[in-house]
Motif scaffolding. Sequence first.
Motif, mmCIF file in Angstrom:
data_model
loop_
_atom_site.group_PDB
_atom_site.id
_atom_site.type_symbol
_atom_site.label_atom_id
_atom_site.label_comp_id
_atom_site.label_asym_id
_atom_site.label_seq_id
_atom_site.Cartn_x
_atom_site.Cartn_y
_atom_site.Cartn_z
ATOM 1 N N ILE A 7 43.670 -33.012 -81.138
ATOM 2 C CA ILE A 7 42.796 -32.210 -81.978
ATOM 3 C C ILE A 7 41.582 -31.801 -81.151
ATOM 4 C CG2 ILE A 7 41.207 -32.354 -83.943
ATOM 5 C CD1 ILE A 7 43.255 -34.389 -85.136
ATOM 6 N N GLN A 8 41.258 -30.527 -81.208
ATOM 7 C CA GLN A 8 40.033 -30.078 -80.540
ATOM 8 C C GLN A 8 39.061 -29.645 -81.616
ATOM 9 O OE1 GLN A 8 40.525 -27.378 -77.293
ATOM 10 N NE2 GLN A 8 38.328 -27.398 -76.832
ATOM 11 N N ALA A 9 37.853 -30.130 -81.554
ATOM 12 C CA ALA A 9 36.903 -29.844 -82.619
ATOM 13 C C ALA A 9 35.502 -29.595 -82.077
ATOM 14 C CB ALA A 9 36.865 -31.019 -83.599
ATOM 15 N N LYS A 10 34.838 -28.634 -82.670
ATOM 16 C CA LYS A 10 33.429 -28.369 -82.333
ATOM 17 C C LYS A 10 32.551 -29.263 -83.202
ATOM 18 C CE LYS A 10 29.948 -24.656 -82.572
ATOM 19 N NZ LYS A 10 29.719 -23.199 -82.787
ATOM 20 N N LEU A 11 31.642 -29.977 -82.550
ATOM 21 C CA LEU A 11 30.715 -30.876 -83.247
ATOM 22 C C LEU A 11 29.291 -30.424 -82.941
ATOM 23 C CD1 LEU A 11 29.675 -33.573 -84.517
ATOM 24 C CD2 LEU A 11 30.142 -34.658 -82.320
ATOM 25 N N VAL A 12 28.518 -30.136 -83.969
ATOM 26 C CA VAL A 12 27.140 -29.677 -83.739
ATOM 27 C C VAL A 12 26.126 -30.729 -84.172
ATOM 28 C CG1 VAL A 12 27.636 -27.204 -83.890
ATOM 29 C CG2 VAL A 12 27.040 -28.441 -85.980
ATOM 30 N N PHE A 13 25.043 -30.811 -83.437
ATOM 31 C CA PHE A 13 23.919 -31.681 -83.776
ATOM 32 C C PHE A 13 22.807 -30.854 -84.402
ATOM 33 C CE2 PHE A 13 25.942 -34.962 -81.470
ATOM 34 C CZ PHE A 13 25.312 -36.147 -81.843
ATOM 35 N N LEU A 14 22.256 -31.352 -85.507
ATOM 36 C CA LEU A 14 21.105 -30.716 -86.128
ATOM 37 C C LEU A 14 20.065 -31.785 -86.410
ATOM 38 C CD1 LEU A 14 23.820 -29.182 -87.514
ATOM 39 C CD2 LEU A 14 21.983 -27.785 -88.405
ATOM 40 N N GLY A 15 18.841 -31.348 -86.663
ATOM 41 C CA GLY A 15 17.786 -32.296 -86.967
ATOM 42 C C GLY A 15 16.518 -31.889 -86.255
ATOM 43 N N ASP A 16 15.419 -32.464 -86.709
ATOM 44 C CA ASP A 16 14.121 -32.094 -86.171
ATOM 45 C C ASP A 16 13.982 -32.389 -84.690
ATOM 46 O OD1 ASP A 16 12.838 -30.906 -88.232
ATOM 47 O OD2 ASP A 16 11.318 -32.469 -88.495
ATOM 48 N N GLN A 48 33.917 -34.295 -74.741
ATOM 49 C CA GLN A 48 34.300 -35.701 -74.651
ATOM 50 C C GLN A 48 35.650 -35.893 -75.307
ATOM 51 O OE1 GLN A 48 32.472 -38.747 -73.482
ATOM 52 N NE2 GLN A 48 31.699 -37.055 -72.255
ATOM 53 N N VAL A 49 36.491 -36.689 -74.662
ATOM 54 C CA VAL A 49 37.819 -36.959 -75.211
ATOM 55 C C VAL A 49 37.853 -38.389 -75.746
ATOM 56 C CG1 VAL A 49 40.277 -37.137 -74.689
ATOM 57 C CG2 VAL A 49 38.909 -35.314 -73.656
ATOM 58 N N LEU A 50 38.276 -38.543 -76.984
ATOM 59 C CA LEU A 50 38.399 -39.866 -77.593
ATOM 60 C C LEU A 50 39.861 -40.134 -77.913
ATOM 61 C CD1 LEU A 50 35.492 -38.611 -78.751
ATOM 62 C CD2 LEU A 50 35.494 -40.790 -79.915
ATOM 63 N N SER A 51 40.318 -41.331 -77.553
ATOM 64 C CA SER A 51 41.692 -41.714 -77.885
ATOM 65 C C SER A 51 41.658 -42.672 -79.054
ATOM 66 C CB SER A 51 42.350 -42.411 -76.698
ATOM 67 O OG SER A 51 42.498 -41.479 -75.662
ATOM 68 N N LEU A 52 42.368 -42.302 -80.102
ATOM 69 C CA LEU A 52 42.402 -43.120 -81.319
ATOM 70 C C LEU A 52 43.850 -43.415 -81.633
ATOM 71 C CD1 LEU A 52 40.319 -40.783 -83.632
ATOM 72 C CD2 LEU A 52 39.418 -42.792 -82.492
ATOM 73 N N GLY A 53 44.333 -44.546 -81.279
ATOM 74 C CA GLY A 53 45.712 -44.872 -81.603
ATOM 75 C C GLY A 53 46.636 -43.777 -81.142
ATOM 76 N N LEU A 59 36.213 -33.559 -78.400
ATOM 77 C CA LEU A 59 35.024 -33.067 -79.088
ATOM 78 C C LEU A 59 34.236 -32.146 -78.162
ATOM 79 C CD1 LEU A 59 33.630 -36.306 -80.817
ATOM 80 C CD2 LEU A 59 34.843 -34.392 -81.918
ATOM 81 N N ASP A 60 33.967 -30.941 -78.638
ATOM 82 C CA ASP A 60 33.063 -30.044 -77.926
ATOM 83 C C ASP A 60 31.721 -30.189 -78.623
ATOM 84 O OD1 ASP A 60 35.075 -29.162 -76.258
ATOM 85 O OD2 ASP A 60 35.663 -27.546 -77.611
ATOM 86 N N ILE A 61 30.819 -30.911 -77.975
ATOM 87 C CA ILE A 61 29.564 -31.308 -78.610
ATOM 88 C C ILE A 61 28.462 -30.319 -78.257
ATOM 89 C CG2 ILE A 61 27.860 -33.154 -78.811
ATOM 90 C CD1 ILE A 61 30.104 -35.091 -77.794
ATOM 91 N N TRP A 62 27.856 -29.751 -79.286
ATOM 92 C CA TRP A 62 26.774 -28.785 -79.088
ATOM 93 C C TRP A 62 25.443 -29.444 -79.453
ATOM 94 C CZ3 TRP A 62 27.487 -22.956 -79.479
ATOM 95 C CH2 TRP A 62 28.820 -22.598 -79.157
ATOM 96 N N ASP A 63 24.548 -29.449 -78.496
ATOM 97 C CA ASP A 63 23.198 -29.950 -78.734
ATOM 98 C C ASP A 63 22.271 -28.745 -78.704
ATOM 99 O OD1 ASP A 63 20.950 -31.585 -78.957
ATOM 100 O OD2 ASP A 63 20.936 -32.093 -76.817
ATOM 101 N N THR A 64 21.189 -28.806 -79.463
ATOM 102 C CA THR A 64 20.279 -27.657 -79.488
ATOM 103 C C THR A 64 19.481 -27.592 -78.197
ATOM 104 O OG1 THR A 64 18.498 -28.950 -80.438
ATOM 105 C CG2 THR A 64 19.966 -27.838 -81.976
ATOM 106 N N ALA A 65 18.972 -26.421 -77.907
ATOM 107 C CA ALA A 65 18.137 -26.250 -76.720
ATOM 108 C C ALA A 65 16.680 -26.069 -77.142
ATOM 109 C CB ALA A 65 18.629 -25.058 -75.910
ATOM 110 N N GLY A 66 16.318 -26.677 -78.272
ATOM 111 C CA GLY A 66 14.928 -26.629 -78.710
ATOM 112 C C GLY A 66 14.629 -25.610 -79.810
ATOM 113 N N GLN A 67 15.663 -24.862 -80.239
ATOM 114 C CA GLN A 67 15.438 -23.839 -81.274
ATOM 115 C C GLN A 67 14.994 -24.463 -82.600
ATOM 116 O OE1 GLN A 67 18.380 -24.655 -79.861
ATOM 117 N NE2 GLN A 67 19.775 -22.893 -79.789
#
Length: 173
Positions: A7-16, A48-53, A59-67
């Motif tokens: 499974i390939q999935a986009k994961l986004v981070f949000l928060g102050d 990042q690749v995670l192996s689960l059983g 996971l394609d992890i998106w972090d903000t660049a300060g926006q």
Amino acid sequence: MESNAVIQAKLVFLGDLGAGKTSIVVRFAKGLYYEGQESTIGAAFFSQVLSLGDATVKLDIWDTAGQERYHSLAPMYYRGAAAAIVVFDITSTDSYMRAKRWVDELQRQGNPHLVMALVGNKVDLEERRQVGAQEAMDYAEANGLFFTETSAKTAQNVSELFLELAERLVKLK
Ligand code: GDP
Ligand code: MG
């Protein structure tokens, strides 16, 4: 479920700004923690690749660049995301209020199957806590979010957070 599902999935981070998003991503992706890290420094993208059983989750992890400084993110930031992690700082009531607004925004713009987590970070600063764990847990439960408390500094619950999300993504398939 089919075995060896990938499974390939986009994961986004949000928060102050300052909640610890970049620190959590860097802790997870590199196993490192920088004290007083400049908020916007650090890559905005990690895979990042995670192996689960019998499943593999990339996971394609998106972090903000300060926006997030401007309390807004372009919809393209979370477009196509399968999962989102909304982070607040347990020593800041303001960051918790903002986290709830990020959750609202995701619920309005995101897809109905979005896997979401609410994360209270900096749990190593227990003596400065302003946001009760029970309060945040009740809010998360009422809104269908997974809730946990982490410390990017000590690594507490960081890999568990990503594993839990990955498991939820696998279950959706
Ligand atoms: P971002 O703006 O949400 O990406 O936040 P950063 O990751 O840049 O972190 C902001 C500040 O909080 C930095 O000085 C970090 O070192 C600090 N920080 C991040 N996570 C933790 C944590 O779990 N515990 C403590 N004590 N400080 C943290
Ligand atoms: Mg950051």
